[in-house]
Design a protein around this motif. Structure first.
Motif, PDB file in Angstrom:
ATOM      1  N   LEU A 158     -18.914 -38.264 -20.305  1.00 45.47           N
ATOM      2  CA  LEU A 158     -18.280 -38.528 -19.011  1.00 45.47           C
ATOM      3  C   LEU A 158     -17.078 -37.632 -18.741  1.00 45.47           C
ATOM      4  O   LEU A 158     -16.470 -37.711 -17.671  1.00 45.47           O
ATOM      5  N   LYS A 159     -16.722 -36.819 -19.747  1.00 43.63           N
ATOM      6  CA  LYS A 159     -15.582 -35.891 -19.630  1.00 43.63           C
ATOM      7  C   LYS A 159     -14.279 -36.623 -19.294  1.00 43.63           C
ATOM      8  O   LYS A 159     -13.485 -36.176 -18.449  1.00 43.63           O
ATOM      9  N   LEU A 160     -14.041 -37.740 -19.957  1.00 42.52           N
ATOM     10  CA  LEU A 160     -12.810 -38.490 -19.718  1.00 42.52           C
ATOM     11  C   LEU A 160     -11.609 -37.670 -20.194  1.00 42.52           C
ATOM     12  O   LEU A 160     -11.651 -37.052 -21.263  1.00 42.52           O
ATOM     13  N   PRO A 161     -10.514 -37.655 -19.417  1.00 42.06           N
ATOM     14  CA  PRO A 161      -9.364 -36.803 -19.732  1.00 42.06           C
ATOM     15  C   PRO A 161      -8.443 -37.412 -20.793  1.00 42.06           C
ATOM     16  O   PRO A 161      -7.331 -37.873 -20.511  1.00 42.06           O
ATOM     17  N   ILE A 162      -8.908 -37.399 -22.018  1.00 37.32           N
ATOM     18  CA  ILE A 162      -8.155 -38.002 -23.122  1.00 37.32           C
ATOM     19  C   ILE A 162      -8.581 -37.326 -24.419  1.00 37.32           C
ATOM     20  O   ILE A 162      -9.708 -36.834 -24.526  1.00 37.32           O
TER      21      ILE A 162
END
Length: 358
Positions: A158-162
């Motif tokens: 999901l390419k979560l920014p973390i």
């Protein structure tokens, strides 16, 4: 050609958002199904080595911001993870520490959230052997490793920014001539000695060393998951995952994430009362079971793990009660549940938006 009116624009954004939410839900479900597949697989196929290979194969497809390290027995020995190795030595299957790094934050130097998952791919109980009835289900005693690794894979997809790090100590717990014996003393990575009075309380030995190693990464927070105690199943059944934490900030995010997914969590106590029961050992710094045996078993297990944690934001998720599904959760068939993978993914999503852990 469609004339772009304010009503059309509103409809476009509505259906676009609906589509994104649908795809997000599909990704969450795929993550949980992967954990279910791993937990359900026969233990002679889902060995520590094969478990690590599966995630190597899946994660290498995602590109350069994901790195996977399969740490060997020699590396584990060099790290002086004596508690982990003491469990693994009873089996012919070599131990593995699976280490996953996902750099999703715009700033690669942002402190990561570190997940640690218990990965006992088959748990016979060792010399303190389990009853034969139902022992086959102990192929899923790597549920902690399965859920946290699947959650990281989904977050990366999901390419979560973390920034995330996953650690999964993987081995079997078997009753061979080389296995731990009740009364043995082993030394963990941080130098603490542990009297192993019950070899079936092995998961906490793996986690002790992995938690020590997790402190090397300047973690924003450390969260571990494990099918750790039958006592957790007795306490909550399959209604919720038991959470033991020293951080109200972490608890709030976990609870709110579970409210979104419907895969609930419930906060449990970390009283000093329980710590005293695991530090009362005749031969070592700690005992791997509580002084009063089964009394408060989930709580004394959590107290044991707390002895290997120094960070201000840590949570231990005991997922033994939610390991399998009978008929309580209508959208799951009978068998291994893969819980609480979706709650962990939602939790990661929430943390990626919260820049102020206080």
């Amino acid at each position: 050609m469609l004339k772009m009116t304010s009503r059309n624009v509103t409809a476009f954004f509505y259906f676009s958002q609906e589509g994104e939410a649908w795809q997000k839900g599909v990704s969450y479900a795929e993550g949980q199904n992967l954990a279910r597949y791993l937990m359900e697989a026969p233990a002679n196929y889902m060995t520590p080595t094969r478990f690590a290979q599966i995630f190597e194969e899946k994660l290498e497809k995602l590109g350069g911001n994901v790195k996977v390290f399969t740490r060997s027995k020699q590396w584990i020995e060099e790290q002086q993870m004596g508690a982990f190795l003491s469990v693994a030595k009873g089996s012919d299957e070599p131990p593995v520490l699976l280490e996953i790094h996902y750099t999703g934050s715009p700033d690669p130097k942002d402190p990561p959230l570190v997940f640690v998952g218990k990965g006992v791919t088959f748990d016979s109980g060792g010399i303190s052997i389990k009853p034969s009835s139902g022992m086959d289900a102990m192929r899923a005693d790597m549920g902690g490793a399965a859920t946290v690794s699947s959650a990281i894979l989904t977050a990366a997809t999901l390419k979560l920014p973390i920034n995330l790090i996953g650690l999964a100590p993987l081995c079997e717990n078997m009753p061979s001539g080389g296995a731990n014996k009740p009364g043995d003393v082993v030394k963990a990575k941080n130098g603490k000695t542990i009297q192993v009075d019950n070899t079936d309380a092995e998961g906490r030995l793996l986690l002790a060393d992995a938690l020590c190693y997790a402190h090397n990464f300047n973690a924003r927070a450390i969260v571990n998951a494990a099918t750790l105690t039958g006592a957790m199943d007795v306490a909550l059944g399959s209604a919720a995952t038991g959470v033991f934490t020293n951080s109200s900030w972490l608890w709030t995010h976990l609870q709110e994430a579970s409210a979104v997914t419907g895969d609930r969590v419930w906060r449990m106590p970390l009283f000093e009362h329980y710590s005293k029961q695991v530090t009362d050992s005749a031969l070592a710094d700690l005992n791997n079971v509580g002084k009063y045996s089964r009394s408060g078993g989930a709580c004394t297990a959590a107290a044991f793990l707390k002895e290997f944690v120094t960070v201000p934001h840590w949570a231990h998720l005991d997922i033994a009660g939610v390991m399998s599904n009978k008929d309580e959760v209508p959208y799951l068939r009978k068998g291994m549940a893969g819980r609480p993978t979706r709650t962990l993914i939602e939790f990661v999503d929430r943390l990626s938006k919260d820049r102020n852990p206080t």
